[in-house]
Design an enzyme around this catalytic site. Sequence first.
Site, PDB file in Angstrom:
ATOM      1  N   HIS A 146       1.990   4.201  -3.114  1.00  0.00           N
ATOM      2  CA  HIS A 146       1.923   5.671  -3.050  1.00  0.00           C
ATOM      3  C   HIS A 146       3.223   6.273  -3.583  1.00  0.00           C
ATOM      4  O   HIS A 146       3.214   7.247  -4.348  1.00  0.00           O
ATOM      5  CB  HIS A 146       1.709   6.140  -1.609  1.00  0.00           C
ATOM      6  CG  HIS A 146       0.325   5.937  -1.090  1.00  0.00           C
ATOM      7  ND1 HIS A 146      -0.804   6.269  -1.808  1.00  0.00           N
ATOM      8  CD2 HIS A 146      -0.113   5.452   0.109  1.00  0.00           C
ATOM      9  CE1 HIS A 146      -1.876   5.989  -1.087  1.00  0.00           C
ATOM     10  NE2 HIS A 146      -1.480   5.489   0.075  1.00  0.00           N
ATOM     11  N   HIS A 203       0.844  -1.207   0.000  1.00  0.00           N
ATOM     12  CA  HIS A 203       0.000   0.000   0.000  1.00  0.00           C
ATOM     13  C   HIS A 203       0.873   1.249   0.000  1.00  0.00           C
ATOM     14  O   HIS A 203       0.684   2.150  -0.826  1.00  0.00           O
ATOM     15  CB  HIS A 203      -0.921  -0.018   1.232  1.00  0.00           C
ATOM     16  CG  HIS A 203      -1.786   1.189   1.368  1.00  0.00           C
ATOM     17  ND1 HIS A 203      -3.145   1.167   1.123  1.00  0.00           N
ATOM     18  CD2 HIS A 203      -1.509   2.472   1.735  1.00  0.00           C
ATOM     19  CE1 HIS A 203      -3.649   2.370   1.320  1.00  0.00           C
ATOM     20  NE2 HIS A 203      -2.672   3.182   1.704  1.00  0.00           N
ATOM     21  N   GLU A 204       1.819   1.313   0.922  1.00  0.00           N
ATOM     22  CA  GLU A 204       2.655   2.503   1.030  1.00  0.00           C
ATOM     23  C   GLU A 204       3.632   2.614  -0.142  1.00  0.00           C
ATOM     24  O   GLU A 204       3.861   3.712  -0.671  1.00  0.00           O
ATOM     25  CB  GLU A 204       3.418   2.501   2.356  1.00  0.00           C
ATOM     26  CG  GLU A 204       2.542   2.712   3.579  1.00  0.00           C
ATOM     27  CD  GLU A 204       1.762   4.014   3.521  1.00  0.00           C
ATOM     28  OE1 GLU A 204       2.238   4.993   2.908  1.00  0.00           O
ATOM     29  OE2 GLU A 204       0.651   4.060   4.079  1.00  0.00           O
TER      30      GLU A 204
END
Length: 227
Positions: free
Chosen positions: A29, A25-26
């Site tokens: 980004h 997820h990170e």
Amino acid sequence: MNDTIDLIISATTWIVPVLLAVTLHEAAHGFAAKLFGDDTAQRMGRLSLNPIRHIDLVGTVLIPGLLLVTAAPFLFGYAKPVPVAFHRLHPQRLGVIGVAIAGPATNVALAIASILLLVWLPSFSPAVNDWLATMLNQSLWLNCILAVFNMLPIPPLDGGRVLTAISPMPVARVLARMEKTGMIILIGLVFLLPYVTTQLGIDLPVFQWLVLEPANALVRLLADIFA
């Protein structure tokens, strides 16, 4: 001794999905930010699939561990936010939207991968197959919960940043100011308010309404499409 081994094996069915979900997820980004012109995450070593670079002591270790030990009906966690210089994104509004949705989109992709692996689960020993099936089911639910939670339209969550990017400038400025206080508002709304109302004899399952029920709908939708 056997109970301890069983507990460790059971814990791994959560630990692996949590680490994958929050790490990817990170990292997503950061990759999206680089795509739109900001290499801050890259320069700080956060464009990495190494979970250690993304682990947050509270969000990745303490909160999931506490929920696991207390046999909570769901598991939740988060990693250290990837640094993004939003003013460097180009085009800026589209960049903000792209960076924001990259994380939840990755969680949806992981949920789909979990379903496909469940459908095409190889034939190992019964014990291994049970462990894999449990882990993949946990991964499916966890990633759907994370995707829905992060898309709530409250800054600094990803959904809040999307809302900020598509709002007229006066509204966007107000939403941008919520970046520092939004998480406090969210915790109050989702966790403290239901606790207080429960003490007053009022059932107000805000987390269930806002997150668990939409996540359940998302699980059913993905299962209908990919299973």
